[in-house]
Write a protein that holds these residues in place. Structure first.
Motif, PDB file in Angstrom:
ATOM      1  N   ARG A  34       0.868  -1.176   0.000  1.00 44.16           N
ATOM      2  CA  ARG A  34       0.000   0.000   0.000  1.00 44.16           C
ATOM      3  C   ARG A  34       0.899   1.218   0.000  1.00 44.16           C
ATOM      4  NH1 ARG A  34      -2.436   3.584   3.878  1.00 44.16           N
ATOM      5  NH2 ARG A  34      -4.336   4.449   2.982  1.00 44.16           N
ATOM      6  N   ALA A  35       0.619   2.144  -0.909  1.00 41.70           N
ATOM      7  CA  ALA A  35       1.434   3.355  -1.005  1.00 41.70           C
ATOM      8  C   ALA A  35       0.523   4.573  -1.095  1.00 41.70           C
ATOM      9  CB  ALA A  35       2.332   3.293  -2.227  1.00 41.70           C
ATOM     10  N   VAL A  36       0.903   5.630  -0.399  1.00 43.56           N
ATOM     11  CA  VAL A  36       0.182   6.897  -0.452  1.00 43.56           C
ATOM     12  C   VAL A  36       1.218   7.984  -0.705  1.00 43.56           C
ATOM     13  CG1 VAL A  36      -1.282   8.521   0.807  1.00 43.56           C
ATOM     14  CG2 VAL A  36      -1.556   6.069   1.183  1.00 43.56           C
ATOM     15  N   SER A  37       0.996   8.782  -1.750  1.00 46.07           N
ATOM     16  CA  SER A  37       1.919   9.859  -2.089  1.00 46.07           C
ATOM     17  C   SER A  37       1.148  11.161  -2.234  1.00 46.07           C
ATOM     18  CB  SER A  37       2.621   9.575  -3.420  1.00 46.07           C
ATOM     19  OG  SER A  37       3.319   8.363  -3.366  1.00 46.07           O
ATOM     20  N   LEU A  38       1.693  12.243  -1.686  1.00 48.21           N
ATOM     21  CA  LEU A  38       1.120  13.575  -1.834  1.00 48.21           C
ATOM     22  C   LEU A  38       2.193  14.460  -2.441  1.00 48.21           C
ATOM     23  CD1 LEU A  38      -1.320  15.432  -1.289  1.00 48.21           C
ATOM     24  CD2 LEU A  38      -0.246  16.003   0.895  1.00 48.21           C
ATOM     25  N   ASN A  39       1.911  15.007  -3.623  1.00 50.26           N
ATOM     26  CA  ASN A  39       2.901  15.790  -4.360  1.00 50.26           C
ATOM     27  C   ASN A  39       2.356  17.166  -4.690  1.00 50.26           C
ATOM     28  OD1 ASN A  39       4.913  13.609  -4.844  1.00 50.26           O
ATOM     29  ND2 ASN A  39       3.172  12.697  -5.886  1.00 50.26           N
ATOM     30  N   ARG A  40       3.258  18.147  -4.714  1.00 46.02           N
ATOM     31  CA  ARG A  40       2.890  19.493  -5.154  1.00 46.02           C
ATOM     32  C   ARG A  40       2.456  19.431  -6.606  1.00 46.02           C
ATOM     33  NH1 ARG A  40       6.855  24.065  -2.969  1.00 46.02           N
ATOM     34  NH2 ARG A  40       5.961  25.016  -4.831  1.00 46.02           N
ATOM     35  N   ALA A  41       1.347  20.057  -6.913  1.00 45.45           N
ATOM     36  CA  ALA A  41       0.816  20.017  -8.280  1.00 45.45           C
ATOM     37  C   ALA A  41       1.664  20.834  -9.252  1.00 45.45           C
ATOM     38  CB  ALA A  41      -0.623  20.520  -8.299  1.00 45.45           C
ATOM     39  N   ASP A  42       2.441  21.797  -8.749  1.00 47.05           N
ATOM     40  CA  ASP A  42       3.231  22.647  -9.647  1.00 47.05           C
ATOM     41  C   ASP A  42       4.602  22.067  -9.995  1.00 47.05           C
ATOM     42  OD1 ASP A  42       4.286  22.966  -7.074  1.00 47.05           O
ATOM     43  OD2 ASP A  42       4.745  25.080  -7.361  1.00 47.05           O
ATOM     44  N   ARG A  43       4.933  20.910  -9.450  1.00 46.10           N
ATOM     45  CA  ARG A  43       6.272  20.362  -9.692  1.00 46.10           C
ATOM     46  C   ARG A  43       6.280  18.969 -10.310  1.00 46.10           C
ATOM     47  NH1 ARG A  43      10.090  22.303  -4.742  1.00 46.10           N
ATOM     48  NH2 ARG A  43       9.742  24.523  -5.063  1.00 46.10           N
ATOM     49  N   TYR A  44       5.117  18.426 -10.605  1.00 48.67           N
ATOM     50  CA  TYR A  44       5.070  17.064 -11.102  1.00 48.67           C
ATOM     51  C   TYR A  44       4.178  16.926 -12.322  1.00 48.67           C
ATOM     52  CZ  TYR A  44       7.435  15.277  -7.008  1.00 48.67           C
ATOM     53  OH  TYR A  44       8.358  15.012  -6.063  1.00 48.67           O
ATOM     54  N   ASP A  45       4.629  16.102 -13.238  1.00 48.45           N
ATOM     55  CA  ASP A  45       3.793  15.539 -14.289  1.00 48.45           C
ATOM     56  C   ASP A  45       3.632  14.083 -13.883  1.00 48.45           C
ATOM     57  OD1 ASP A  45       3.617  17.784 -15.943  1.00 48.45           O
ATOM     58  OD2 ASP A  45       5.533  17.315 -16.889  1.00 48.45           O
ATOM     59  N   TYR A  46       2.442  13.585 -13.964  1.00 49.05           N
ATOM     60  CA  TYR A  46       2.193  12.220 -13.517  1.00 49.05           C
ATOM     61  C   TYR A  46       1.747  11.389 -14.706  1.00 49.05           C
ATOM     62  CZ  TYR A  46       0.685   8.471 -10.432  1.00 49.05           C
ATOM     63  OH  TYR A  46       0.545   7.277  -9.798  1.00 49.05           O
ATOM     64  N   ARG A  47       2.488  10.336 -14.984  1.00 45.40           N
ATOM     65  CA  ARG A  47       2.143   9.419 -16.072  1.00 45.40           C
ATOM     66  C   ARG A  47       2.103   8.014 -15.497  1.00 45.40           C
ATOM     67  NH1 ARG A  47       4.755  11.924 -21.316  1.00 45.40           N
ATOM     68  NH2 ARG A  47       4.885  14.059 -20.554  1.00 45.40           N
ATOM     69  N   LEU A  48       1.128   7.269 -15.918  1.00 44.46           N
ATOM     70  CA  LEU A  48       0.932   5.939 -15.359  1.00 44.46           C
ATOM     71  C   LEU A  48       0.659   4.960 -16.485  1.00 44.46           C
ATOM     72  CD1 LEU A  48       0.430   4.187 -12.802  1.00 44.46           C
ATOM     73  CD2 LEU A  48      -1.955   4.841 -13.007  1.00 44.46           C
ATOM     74  N   THR A  49       1.382   3.857 -16.476  1.00 37.38           N
ATOM     75  CA  THR A  49       1.140   2.779 -17.417  1.00 37.38           C
ATOM     76  C   THR A  49       0.865   1.523 -16.610  1.00 37.38           C
ATOM     77  OG1 THR A  49       2.668   3.756 -19.012  1.00 37.38           O
ATOM     78  CG2 THR A  49       2.107   1.433 -19.312  1.00 37.38           C
ATOM     79  N   ILE A  50      -0.263   0.918 -16.871  1.00 41.87           N
ATOM     80  CA  ILE A  50      -0.633  -0.311 -16.174  1.00 41.87           C
ATOM     81  C   ILE A  50      -0.787  -1.408 -17.224  1.00 41.87           C
ATOM     82  CG2 ILE A  50      -2.383  -1.462 -14.772  1.00 41.87           C
ATOM     83  CD1 ILE A  50      -3.079   1.256 -13.617  1.00 41.87           C
ATOM     84  N   SER A  51      -0.190  -2.536 -16.981  1.00 42.77           N
ATOM     85  CA  SER A  51      -0.354  -3.656 -17.893  1.00 42.77           C
ATOM     86  C   SER A  51      -0.629  -4.913 -17.092  1.00 42.77           C
ATOM     87  CB  SER A  51       0.881  -3.834 -18.776  1.00 42.77           C
ATOM     88  OG  SER A  51       2.007  -4.096 -17.971  1.00 42.77           O
ATOM     89  N   ARG A  52      -1.297  -5.829 -17.733  1.00 43.39           N
ATOM     90  CA  ARG A  52      -1.628  -7.082 -17.066  1.00 43.39           C
ATOM     91  C   ARG A  52      -1.368  -8.213 -18.049  1.00 43.39           C
ATOM     92  NH1 ARG A  52      -7.450  -8.761 -14.452  1.00 43.39           N
ATOM     93  NH2 ARG A  52      -6.799 -10.823 -13.827  1.00 43.39           N
ATOM     94  N   GLU A  53      -0.590  -9.193 -17.586  1.00 43.75           N
ATOM     95  CA  GLU A  53      -0.335 -10.358 -18.422  1.00 43.75           C
ATOM     96  C   GLU A  53      -1.515 -11.305 -18.310  1.00 43.75           C
ATOM     97  OE1 GLU A  53       3.416 -12.180 -17.695  1.00 43.75           O
ATOM     98  OE2 GLU A  53       4.437 -10.254 -17.472  1.00 43.75           O
TER      99      GLU A  53
END
Length: 54
Positions: A34-53
């Motif tokens: 379980r992970a929880v992250s809080l990031n400043r909106a002005d310093r991050y671009d968030y990209r996510l790739t999810i794959s399932r075999e």
């Protein structure tokens, strides 16, 4: 975001933020991480790739 989180991020309260909560599960469906992250909106671009075999 509350005052404590804002202070830790160095921004004023109510500043835009990106909150990401994630639960990773094993093949049986049991939570293994379980992970929880809080990031400043002005310093991050968030990209996510999810794959399932299959």
């Amino acid at each position: 975001m509350g005052p404590r989180e804002a202070a830790l991020l160095g921004v004023p309260p109510q500043f835009p933020a990106l909150l990401v909560e994630r639960v990773t599960r094993d093949i049986r469906g049991r939570a293994v991480e379980r992970a929880v992250s809080l990031n400043r909106a002005d310093r991050y671009d968030y990209r996510l790739t999810i794959s399932r075999e299959r």
